[in-house]
Design a protein around this motif. Structure first.
Motif, PDB file in Angstrom:
ATOM      1  N   HIS A 151       0.804  -1.230   0.000  1.00 25.77           N
ATOM      2  CA  HIS A 151       0.000   0.000   0.000  1.00 25.77           C
ATOM      3  C   HIS A 151       0.829   1.269   0.000  1.00 25.77           C
ATOM      4  CE1 HIS A 151      -3.713   2.291   0.299  1.00 25.77           C
ATOM      5  NE2 HIS A 151      -3.035   3.118   1.075  1.00 25.77           N
ATOM      6  N   HIS A 171     -13.380   4.168   2.274  1.00 27.06           N
ATOM      7  CA  HIS A 171     -12.157   4.809   2.771  1.00 27.06           C
ATOM      8  C   HIS A 171     -12.506   5.456   4.107  1.00 27.06           C
ATOM      9  CE1 HIS A 171      -8.687   7.875   2.337  1.00 27.06           C
ATOM     10  NE2 HIS A 171      -8.213   6.723   2.778  1.00 27.06           N
ATOM     11  N   HIS A 208     -10.278  -0.471   5.721  1.00 29.07           N
ATOM     12  CA  HIS A 208     -11.127   0.721   5.857  1.00 29.07           C
ATOM     13  C   HIS A 208     -12.619   0.415   5.892  1.00 29.07           C
ATOM     14  CE1 HIS A 208      -8.376   4.140   5.804  1.00 29.07           C
ATOM     15  NE2 HIS A 208      -7.724   3.634   4.782  1.00 29.07           N
ATOM     16  N   HIS A 258      -3.488  -2.611   4.166  1.00 35.06           N
ATOM     17  CA  HIS A 258      -2.830  -1.853   5.246  1.00 35.06           C
ATOM     18  C   HIS A 258      -3.774  -1.721   6.430  1.00 35.06           C
ATOM     19  CE1 HIS A 258      -5.018   1.109   2.904  1.00 35.06           C
ATOM     20  NE2 HIS A 258      -4.771   2.085   3.746  1.00 35.06           N
ATOM     21  N   ARG A 265     -10.924   1.811  12.903  1.00 35.50           N
ATOM     22  CA  ARG A 265     -10.072   1.663  11.716  1.00 35.50           C
ATOM     23  C   ARG A 265      -9.321   0.330  11.733  1.00 35.50           C
ATOM     24  NH1 ARG A 265      -7.140   0.555   8.319  1.00 35.50           N
ATOM     25  NH2 ARG A 265      -5.630   1.739   7.094  1.00 35.50           N
ATOM     26  N   ASP A 294       1.933   2.177   3.817  1.00 38.81           N
ATOM     27  CA  ASP A 294       1.137   3.422   3.819  1.00 38.81           C
ATOM     28  C   ASP A 294       2.014   4.626   4.165  1.00 38.81           C
ATOM     29  OD1 ASP A 294      -1.224   4.868   3.509  1.00 38.81           O
ATOM     30  OD2 ASP A 294      -1.878   4.569   5.577  1.00 38.81           O
TER      31      ASP A 294
END
Ligand SMILES: [Zn+2]
Length: 362
Positions: A7, A169, A207, A228, A239, A308
């Protein structure tokens, strides 16, 4: 060692942060500091660039397109129509193509391309050879599906190489709600998942809000990963994945990539206030999260890197003992000290993502 990062938001950094990723992170940062840029929280703190990826052995990454649609009542940053979001992702695609033309990147979209690319990198690394001239492979992904105006756009995206998609997201999404929002998966979300199934696009469970996560796992029949995502048991936030979600993913053969965003690594992080060192945010903490997943799975077959590291933050919000992404080359020795076997270390650095992709694309 050859490494895969599942990611990175490369095109977002190129186009919205105006970073030329052919420059080293040090050069990018020097230029941003010289201009006293303050428009983004991570100015002068970049950790990701092509040269730093190559130094770290990262010959393959999963790289995103990303553009959110926001309804009038949505306070998050984003585009005011799905068509504008689509256009943004097409600009991002144009940058990936330009980097292919420049010999910096090569798109990986099928099994044959994957095997040839990995063999080339493994041979260069194995002979102690120079990887500086090798293009970095990228698998095109989409973080948040808002920009998919209609299912016809999903087909166009797939034709352009899109191979993984995370429907949600942050906040409410057109297809699925994501982090800090919650709602059952809507009709469009169901349709999107069926379209992805038909096209063989990997579902990225990262997400997704809990409700959408469980429905997506039921509805979608194809390969699922989480590019991720860290663990709720270590840092309690929606999250993150609960142990139950991790078990659900393991049962589907998923690989979960460990991200290095400080607030997802250590509890109590306050964005814009906390600093990595006093918070104890160091690289070793990444292994705590990965290890938690291994304890649940009973093996090291379901973890990988999904750093990320260019996700709208930089050194101010990542492990204090990491200067650039190249420092992830320390992970093998750190894993070894924790008792991971050589074979397991290889799985974490690249083997698990490779096995997953080879299965998905057979
Ligand atoms: Zn993300």
């Amino acid at each position: 060692m050859f490494a895969i990062d599942a990611h990175l938001d490369l095109s977002m950094n190129a186009l919205e942060w105006n970073r030329d990723l052919r420059q080293s992170a040090a050069a990018i940062n020097a230029r941003e500091r010289a201009r006293n840029l303050t428009d983004k929280p991570d100015r002068g703190n970049a950790t990701v660039s092509f040269p730093d990826l190559r130094r770290g052995g990262f010959g393959l990454v999963v790289a995103t397109q990303i553009a959110r649609f926001v309804a009038p009542d949505n306070p998050l940053p984003g585009w005011n129509s799905p068509e504008q979001a689509w256009a943004q992702t097409q600009g991002q695609l144009a940058w990936y193509r330009a980097m292919e033309e420049a010999g910096e990147l090569v798109q990986i979209a099928d099994r044959r391309g994957l095997d040839a690319h990995v063999a080339r990198w493994q041979a260069a690394i194995g002979s102690g050879g120079d990887t500086a001239r090798l293009p970095i492979g990228y698998i095109l992904s989409l973080e948040g599906a808002d920009s998919i105006v209609t299912l016809a756009h999903l087909e166009r995206a797939h034709a352009a190489g899109l191979r993984a998609l995370g429907p949600g997201h942050y906040g409410p999404g057109r297809y699925a709600h994501g982090t800090d929002a919650t709602a059952p998966l809507n009709a469009a979300g169901h349709e999107l998942l069926r379209g992805m199934d038909r096209l063989g696009i990997i579902l990225d469970a990262t997400h997704l809000c809990d409700e959408a996560f469980w429905t997506a796992l039921d509805v979608f029949t194809g390969p699922v990963w989480a590019s991720h995502n860290n663990c709720r048991a270590l840092v309690d936030h929606n999250r993150q994945f609960s142990d139950e979600m991790i078990r659900g993913l393991v049962a589907r053969g998923a690989v979960i990539g460990g991200p290095l965003d400080a607030w997802m690594m250590v509890p109590g992080w306050i964005r814009g206030k906390s600093l990595p060192e006093p918070m104890g945010c160091r690289l070793e903490v990444m292994l705590d999260h990965l290890d938690h997943i291994c304890q649940i799975a009973g093996n090291a077959d379901h973890i990988g890197i999904g750093s990320d590291l260019d996700g709208a933050y930089g050194r101010e919000q990542s492990p204090y003992d990491l200067e650039t992404i190249a420092d992830l080359a320390r992970l093998p020795s750190m894993l070894g000290r924790r008792g991971y076997s050589a074979a397991d270390v290889e799985k974490v650095m690249h083997g698990n993502w490779l096995r997953f992709l080879r299965d998905a694309w057979k």
